[in-house]
Design a protein around this motif. Structure first.
Motif, PDB file in Angstrom:
ATOM      1  N   LEU A 302      16.828  32.882  -9.632  1.00 57.04           N
ATOM      2  CA  LEU A 302      18.091  33.446  -9.466  1.00 57.04           C
ATOM      3  C   LEU A 302      19.035  32.355 -10.042  1.00 57.04           C
ATOM      4  CD1 LEU A 302      20.374  35.573  -8.578  1.00 57.04           C
ATOM      5  CD2 LEU A 302      19.955  34.736  -6.290  1.00 57.04           C
ATOM      6  N   ALA A 303      18.728  31.041  -9.505  1.00 61.66           N
ATOM      7  CA  ALA A 303      19.618  29.777  -9.849  1.00 61.66           C
ATOM      8  C   ALA A 303      19.898  29.840 -11.159  1.00 61.66           C
ATOM      9  CB  ALA A 303      19.010  28.639  -9.065  1.00 61.66           C
ATOM     10  N   LEU A 304      18.949  29.973 -11.951  1.00 62.71           N
ATOM     11  CA  LEU A 304      18.757  29.987 -13.535  1.00 62.71           C
ATOM     12  C   LEU A 304      19.748  30.849 -14.253  1.00 62.71           C
ATOM     13  CD1 LEU A 304      15.189  29.414 -14.536  1.00 62.71           C
ATOM     14  CD2 LEU A 304      16.685  27.506 -13.560  1.00 62.71           C
ATOM     15  N   ARG A 305      20.320  31.810 -13.520  1.00 66.11           N
ATOM     16  CA  ARG A 305      21.124  33.010 -13.919  1.00 66.11           C
ATOM     17  C   ARG A 305      22.604  32.498 -13.885  1.00 66.11           C
ATOM     18  NH1 ARG A 305      16.907  35.914 -11.517  1.00 66.11           N
ATOM     19  NH2 ARG A 305      15.972  37.213 -12.858  1.00 66.11           N
ATOM     20  N   TYR A 306      22.802  31.334 -12.993  1.00 62.09           N
ATOM     21  CA  TYR A 306      23.953  30.729 -12.823  1.00 62.09           C
ATOM     22  C   TYR A 306      24.147  29.525 -13.712  1.00 62.09           C
ATOM     23  CZ  TYR A 306      24.833  33.742  -8.660  1.00 62.09           C
ATOM     24  OH  TYR A 306      25.145  34.868  -8.085  1.00 62.09           O
ATOM     25  N   LEU A 307      23.360  29.396 -14.627  1.00 61.51           N
ATOM     26  CA  LEU A 307      23.387  28.191 -15.308  1.00 61.51           C
ATOM     27  C   LEU A 307      23.775  28.640 -16.886  1.00 61.51           C
ATOM     28  CD1 LEU A 307      20.651  25.710 -13.991  1.00 61.51           C
ATOM     29  CD2 LEU A 307      22.887  25.658 -13.653  1.00 61.51           C
ATOM     30  N   LEU A 308      24.374  29.714 -17.079  1.00 63.56           N
ATOM     31  CA  LEU A 308      24.609  29.972 -18.548  1.00 63.56           C
ATOM     32  C   LEU A 308      26.089  30.488 -18.566  1.00 63.56           C
ATOM     33  CD1 LEU A 308      21.524  32.071 -19.429  1.00 63.56           C
ATOM     34  CD2 LEU A 308      22.308  29.965 -20.553  1.00 63.56           C
ATOM     35  N   ASP A 309      26.794  29.787 -19.252  1.00 65.02           N
ATOM     36  CA  ASP A 309      28.072  30.351 -19.552  1.00 65.02           C
ATOM     37  C   ASP A 309      28.405  31.515 -20.729  1.00 65.02           C
ATOM     38  OD1 ASP A 309      30.948  30.773 -20.018  1.00 65.02           O
ATOM     39  OD2 ASP A 309      31.334  28.661 -20.129  1.00 65.02           O
ATOM     40  N   TYR A 310      28.066  32.766 -19.988  1.00 60.07           N
ATOM     41  CA  TYR A 310      28.015  34.079 -20.589  1.00 60.07           C
ATOM     42  C   TYR A 310      29.258  34.179 -21.757  1.00 60.07           C
ATOM     43  CZ  TYR A 310      24.140  34.673 -17.605  1.00 60.07           C
ATOM     44  OH  TYR A 310      22.779  34.424 -16.696  1.00 60.07           O
ATOM     45  N   ASP A 311      30.517  34.018 -21.157  1.00 57.26           N
ATOM     46  CA  ASP A 311      31.448  34.161 -21.989  1.00 57.26           C
ATOM     47  C   ASP A 311      31.628  33.197 -23.100  1.00 57.26           C
ATOM     48  OD1 ASP A 311      32.411  36.148 -20.404  1.00 57.26           O
ATOM     49  OD2 ASP A 311      33.883  35.025 -19.235  1.00 57.26           O
ATOM     50  N   ALA A 312      31.265  32.066 -23.003  1.00 56.26           N
ATOM     51  CA  ALA A 312      31.154  30.940 -24.124  1.00 56.26           C
ATOM     52  C   ALA A 312      30.277  31.523 -25.051  1.00 56.26           C
ATOM     53  CB  ALA A 312      30.879  29.719 -23.433  1.00 56.26           C
ATOM     54  N   MET A 313      29.077  31.800 -24.776  1.00 63.75           N
ATOM     55  CA  MET A 313      28.084  32.216 -25.666  1.00 63.75           C
ATOM     56  C   MET A 313      28.493  33.188 -26.359  1.00 63.75           C
ATOM     57  SD  MET A 313      25.034  31.857 -22.727  1.00 63.75           S
ATOM     58  CE  MET A 313      23.887  32.632 -23.933  1.00 63.75           C
ATOM     59  N   GLY A 314      28.929  34.544 -25.677  1.00 66.77           N
ATOM     60  CA  GLY A 314      29.555  35.349 -26.564  1.00 66.77           C
ATOM     61  C   GLY A 314      30.685  35.483 -27.527  1.00 66.77           C
ATOM     62  N   ASN A 315      31.476  34.352 -27.282  1.00 64.51           N
ATOM     63  CA  ASN A 315      32.571  34.042 -28.285  1.00 64.51           C
ATOM     64  C   ASN A 315      32.147  32.995 -29.122  1.00 64.51           C
ATOM     65  OD1 ASN A 315      34.284  35.795 -26.820  1.00 64.51           O
ATOM     66  ND2 ASN A 315      34.919  34.147 -25.282  1.00 64.51           N
ATOM     67  N   SER A 316      30.908  32.444 -29.188  1.00 65.89           N
ATOM     68  CA  SER A 316      30.515  31.415 -30.038  1.00 65.89           C
ATOM     69  C   SER A 316      29.441  31.857 -30.835  1.00 65.89           C
ATOM     70  CB  SER A 316      30.331  29.860 -29.488  1.00 65.89           C
ATOM     71  OG  SER A 316      29.407  30.116 -28.320  1.00 65.89           O
TER      72      SER A 316
END
Length: 528
Positions: A302-316
């Motif tokens: 579960l911790a790993l799910r908080y280690l991605l910036d999904y908005d930043a990924m989606g916008n780049s």
């Protein structure tokens, strides 16, 4: 025409040679095809191979080009479902033959389905999950005459699901039994031979596959159906997106399959190129080996799910090539959570630290992350590596050819990997049956077509819930069961889902008729 096609294949090593229009009867496509390892329907599972194979060989049923939720007659011209829902009887087309001239009847279709089970490789899962085994195949899959194929199931599964999951899947490709048995090696039922041959009924046949270089399909002039528009389909292995873009704009290829968001924006502004975008039933995720120390604890996963910036990924680096999706079920499927419900996580390093501490994961723990050659793979790896470091994890990133990556993942020889999985059905069971359900977690089971098995994830509770949802007769109740399954899996499941793929196909404007949806691209409709 083959001479021209081969000349193009030979030009692979010189992509910047003088520009030339592709031949009028050849569709030339640049694609990263290094994942191909065989063309045996009993073994294939990679998206690339499946697309090539289903454009070469017909199946019992086919997806409707105009509606991905609908299946239409293929090798079978009709079917009937018994009142109790446990038997489907297919009526095969009459008078069709293999390229060898051998008759293609229900007997060959039955043998082909038996063969998938008897070979016992990964694709057999498409049959075994519905109760078929090598031992009961002769009793439950029968051909009482040359036009009738009967499949008797052990449970009343949803018929619409069976038509997609079996009848429109590569296991339902009819093979030329006599030709294959003439070429078998050590009683392998033609497994070695079919690695480089397609002995089936279909609009094309495999003329050549040079690993890491080219695939050539040639039109079958004796095909029973409407003749395809192109004589030759030539697929050149080009891994680099930038090279694909240059080849497309210079006219050296007709289609580019792996462009980056920047490339898509660039070529989409041109008058001589068109971009076609479709949502695919494919999820990309961080595969976690649940036998590897930290990942045995669901709090660490579960911790790993908080280690991605999904908005930043989606916008780049995911812009135009994916939609953020954290649920194990793809958008568009029956039973899928909404887009908003299916993405509850955001970057939160402090929360990740708390969860890692609760799971007993020590500061400085080292984790190996392996990934392939897709344009988004390395950016994902580097992005995760940076955030993981902030949470106290030391992540090393290793890039390799896709075929090597798949081999490592299928062999459970990994700690983390960037992987994608595409289902063949528009029902939540398609993903649940592979990403959650695991029939047998033993290493010797070798259930390589189950991402759950690859990740050594096994839960009796979730196995039961997946099967209960599958067999639930009330539609509303069944849908709600899938909703809750996704919500619970996002908290404790084996993988970290990141996005659902959108397929961008950029093609020259003179190429007409490119048709595709989530479950198939239709080469036979292309003309120039």
């Amino acid at each position: 025409m083959l001479t021209s096609a081969l000349a193009l294949a030979g030009a692979t090593a010189m992509p910047f040679a003088a520009a030339a229009q592709t031949p009028p009867n050849v569709m030339v496509m640049a694609w990263n095809i290094d994942a191909i390892s065989t063309f045996d329907p009993a073994q294939v599972g990679e998206v690339v191979t499946v697309e090539l194979l289903v454009n070469t060989c017909d199946r019992l049923m086919e997806y409707d080009p105009e509606d991905e939720t609908n299946v239409i007659p293929g090798l079978a011209e009709s079917y009937e479902v018994s009142e109790d829902g446990t038997t489907i009887t297919f009526t095969m087309r009459e008078g069709i033959t293999f390229p060898s001239g051998n008759p293609a009847t229900a007997q060959e279709m039955m043998w082909s389905l038996h063969r998938v089970l008897n070979v016992g490789l990964g694709a057999a899962a498409a049959l075994t999950e519905y109760g078929f085994t090598a031992e009961n195949a002769a009793e439950r899959i029968t051909a009482p005459d040359d036009r009738t194929l009967v499949m008797q199931f052990d449970q009343p599964y949803p018929a619409s699901l069976l038509l997609q999951a079996i009848a429109a899947y590569p296991v339902a490709i009819m093979l030329d039994r006599d030709t294959i048995l003439e070429n078998e090696v050590n009683d392998d039922l033609g497994n070695q031979y079919l690695a480089t041959h397609t002995e089936c009924v279909g609009p094309y046949r495999l003329e050549r596959w040079n690993p890491g270089e080219v695939v050539i399909l040639e039109r079958n002039d004796d095909y029973w159906g409407e003749a395809p528009g192109m004589q030759t389909i030539l697929v050149r292995h080009v891994a680099e997106a930038g090279t694909q873009r240059l080849m497309l704009t210079s006219g050296d290829i007709d289609i580019a399959r792996d462009l980056t968001p920047e490339d898509i924006a660039d070529v989409g502004a041109r008058d001589d190129v068109e971009v076609v975008t479709t949502m695919k039933p494919q999820l990309t995720y961080l595969a976690l080996n649940n036998e590897f120390g930290p990942f045995t604890d669901p709090r660490a996963r579960l911790a790993l799910r908080y280690l991605l910036d999904y908005d930043a990924m989606g916008n780049s680096f995911l812009r135009n090539i994916g939609v953020i999706r954290q649920s194990p079920v793809q958008l568009g499927a029956f039973g899928a959570l909404s887009e908003e419900e299916g993405r509850p996580f955001a970057l939160d390093v402090d929360r990740a630290r708390e969860l890692l501490a609760e799971a007993g994961v020590e500061e400085g723990t080292s984790i190996s992350l392996i990934l392939g050659t897709h344009p988004y793979s390395m950016p994902i790896g580097q992005h995760f590596q940076e955030n993981a470091a902030a949470a106290g994890l030391n992540v090393s990133v290793e890039r390799m050819a896709n075929a090597q990556l798949f081999s490592r993942i299928r062999g459970r020889e990994f700690e983390m990997g960037v992987m994608s999985w595409q289902t063949s059905v528009g029902d939540a069971h398609g993903m649940a049956s592979r990403q959650i359900y695991n029939p047998d977690n033993a290493a010797e089971a070798q259930l390589t077509q189950y991402p759950s098995w690859r990740s050594a994830y096994f839960s009796e509770e979730y196995n039961q819930r997946v099967m209960e949802a599958l067999l639930e007769p009330d539609t509303d109740t069944r849908e709600e069961m899938y909703h809750q399954l996704q919500l619970d899996q996002m908290q404790e499941g084996p993988q970290v889902f990141m996005f659902q793929t959108t397929q961008n196909v950029a093609h020259r404007a003179e190429l007409q008729g490119w048709t595709a949806h989530g479950f198939k691209a239709f080469y036979n409709q292309v003309t120039k």
